[in-house]
Design a protein around this motif. Sequence first.
Motif, PDB file in Angstrom:
ATOM      1  N   HIS A 174      24.086  12.625 125.324  1.00 48.22           N
ATOM      2  CA  HIS A 174      23.468  11.613 124.454  1.00 48.22           C
ATOM      3  C   HIS A 174      21.940  11.732 124.489  1.00 48.22           C
ATOM      4  O   HIS A 174      21.268  11.198 123.633  1.00 48.22           O
ATOM      5  CB  HIS A 174      23.887  10.213 124.905  1.00 48.22           C
ATOM      6  N   ARG A 175      21.403  12.416 125.502  1.00 53.55           N
ATOM      7  CA  ARG A 175      19.943  12.577 125.612  1.00 53.55           C
ATOM      8  C   ARG A 175      19.623  14.040 125.307  1.00 53.55           C
ATOM      9  O   ARG A 175      19.085  14.760 126.131  1.00 53.55           O
ATOM     10  CB  ARG A 175      19.501  12.205 127.048  1.00 53.55           C
ATOM     11  N   GLY A 213      28.172  11.412 122.566  1.00 55.10           N
ATOM     12  CA  GLY A 213      27.940  10.005 122.867  1.00 55.10           C
ATOM     13  C   GLY A 213      28.804   9.494 124.008  1.00 55.10           C
ATOM     14  O   GLY A 213      28.601   8.393 124.511  1.00 55.10           O
ATOM     15  N   ILE A 214      29.777  10.312 124.420  1.00 54.04           N
ATOM     16  CA  ILE A 214      30.669   9.915 125.517  1.00 54.04           C
ATOM     17  C   ILE A 214      30.112  10.504 126.805  1.00 54.04           C
ATOM     18  O   ILE A 214      30.024  11.733 126.939  1.00 54.04           O
ATOM     19  CB  ILE A 214      32.099  10.419 125.265  1.00 54.04           C
ATOM     20  N   GLU A 273      31.995  10.367 136.578  1.00 50.69           N
ATOM     21  CA  GLU A 273      33.128  10.229 135.644  1.00 50.69           C
ATOM     22  C   GLU A 273      34.275  11.132 136.093  1.00 50.69           C
ATOM     23  O   GLU A 273      34.046  12.219 136.645  1.00 50.69           O
ATOM     24  CB  GLU A 273      32.701  10.654 134.226  1.00 50.69           C
TER      25      GLU A 273
HETATM   26  C1  LIG Z   1      32.420   7.129 128.798  1.00 47.76           C
HETATM   27  C2  LIG Z   1      31.189   6.320 128.584  1.00 47.76           C
HETATM   28  N1  LIG Z   1      30.913   5.296 129.425  1.00 47.76           N
HETATM   29  C3  LIG Z   1      29.784   4.553 129.263  1.00 47.76           C
HETATM   30  C4  LIG Z   1      28.926   4.814 128.230  1.00 47.76           C
HETATM   31  C5  LIG Z   1      27.637   4.012 128.051  1.00 47.76           C
HETATM   32  N2  LIG Z   1      26.505   4.822 128.519  1.00 47.76           N
HETATM   33  C6  LIG Z   1      25.737   5.524 127.651  1.00 47.76           C
HETATM   34  S1  LIG Z   1      24.566   6.423 128.439  1.00 47.76           S
HETATM   35  C7  LIG Z   1      25.045   5.848 129.950  1.00 47.76           C
HETATM   36  C8  LIG Z   1      24.331   6.271 131.206  1.00 47.76           C
HETATM   37  C9  LIG Z   1      24.486   7.715 131.476  1.00 47.76           C
HETATM   38  O1  LIG Z   1      23.711   8.070 132.591  1.00 47.76           O
HETATM   39  P1  LIG Z   1      23.444   9.568 132.948  1.00 47.76           P
HETATM   40  O2  LIG Z   1      24.708  10.343 132.886  1.00 47.76           O
HETATM   41  O3  LIG Z   1      22.694   9.583 134.225  1.00 47.76           O
HETATM   42  O4  LIG Z   1      22.529  10.096 131.744  1.00 47.76           O
HETATM   43  P2  LIG Z   1      21.046   9.607 131.339  1.00 47.76           P
HETATM   44  O5  LIG Z   1      21.217   8.477 130.371  1.00 47.76           O
HETATM   45  O6  LIG Z   1      20.339   9.193 132.567  1.00 47.76           O
HETATM   46  O7  LIG Z   1      20.440  10.803 130.693  1.00 47.76           O
HETATM   47  C10 LIG Z   1      26.125   4.982 129.831  1.00 47.76           C
HETATM   48  C11 LIG Z   1      26.799   4.322 130.954  1.00 47.76           C
HETATM   49  C12 LIG Z   1      29.260   5.868 127.350  1.00 47.76           C
HETATM   50  N3  LIG Z   1      28.461   6.209 126.328  1.00 47.76           N
HETATM   51  N4  LIG Z   1      30.367   6.620 127.564  1.00 47.76           N
END
Ligand SMILES: Cc1ncc(C[n+]2csc(CCOP(=O)(O)OP(=O)(O)O)c2C)c(N)n1
Length: 328
Positions: free
Chosen positions: A73-74, A122-123, A158
Amino acid sequence: MVINVSVPSMVTEKKLVELFRQMWVIRFFDEKVDEFFAKGMIHGTTHLCVGQEASAAGAIAVLEDRDKITSTHRGHGHCIAKGAEANRMMAELFGRVTGYCRGKGGSMHIADVEKGNLGANGIVGGGIPIAVGSALTSQMKQLGYVTLCFFGDGASNEGSFHEAMNMAAIWNLPVVFICENNQYGMSGSVKEMVKVANIADRAAAYGIPGAVVDGNDIFAMMNVTHESVERARRGEGPTLIEAKTYRWKGHSKSDAKKYRTREEEMDWRNNRDPIERMKRVLISEGIFSEQDAARIEAEARAEIEDAVKFAEESPMPPIEILEEDVYA
Ligand SMILES: Cc1ncc(C[n+]2csc(CCOP(=O)(O)OP(=O)(O)O)c2C)c(N)n1
Ligand SMILES: [Mg+2]
């Protein structure tokens, strides 16, 4: 694994200068996105990688064109480093038809399969099994490509991470796992969310090598990734790299950042800025001058201004394509 932090020998000086420029493009891209979100001109949400440029640029720099990545997502930095056009990315964020998903996907759906980018996701943790599937394809069809799998510290908790790591390990799949540990998963500090000292220590549980690397040192990133990719290509299986880094901005567009201190933020910004660090090394190695560095920075800034112009001038998707590209 011992990490070599010297300027890598497998890339040319020209490539190093290109990477310096690429890190600026990534930074300016995300700073612009931040600005346009604040102005209400981009909708939905987004996650910025400002401060994390070196892990994306350094790791992807040592890949061959045929190699693949999975992103998160980033993911804007990963996409740019794997050859995505800033114009089409910006257009996607602006919801324009010239974007990577014809304006219908947004930040977390940018993919460019032709260039080997299997997509943002996004997951959280969603890209990890996809990378392992890609690596299995490479192995079974003897295609010779390696897949680089990016994910965050949060994703390493996860189930998908553990299942995919084990499968990749037992089958010696050609995949390199890169955990970008930016210290937080949303507001959760990695110190409270992970019991082991380093996420890379978990590699031992799967019988594969693990390496902790300074994710803000592009040279260290290139060296460790190069070694891991070569190992994977030889058929010796996966490696788990943990890149310690920091996101300068909040988790997503609305984040008051109450879970961390201003001092901590300023320490990372002032003392561990990946772009500034690369600049100092390239100057001290005589690869370019201070003036060259300033010119390259200005060129990267102009490239992003052009991307904004391209996006703003592009049309919105027509209503006729609303039901295209969906499975339902
Ligand atoms: C399966 C799932 N659980 C929760 C979310 C909500 N969520 C989006 S980003 C995030 C944090 C992810 O943290 P990290 O893996 O450290 O990545 P960062 O955002 O720090 O780059 C969460 C919990 C999601 N998108 N998908
Ligand atoms: Mg994180």
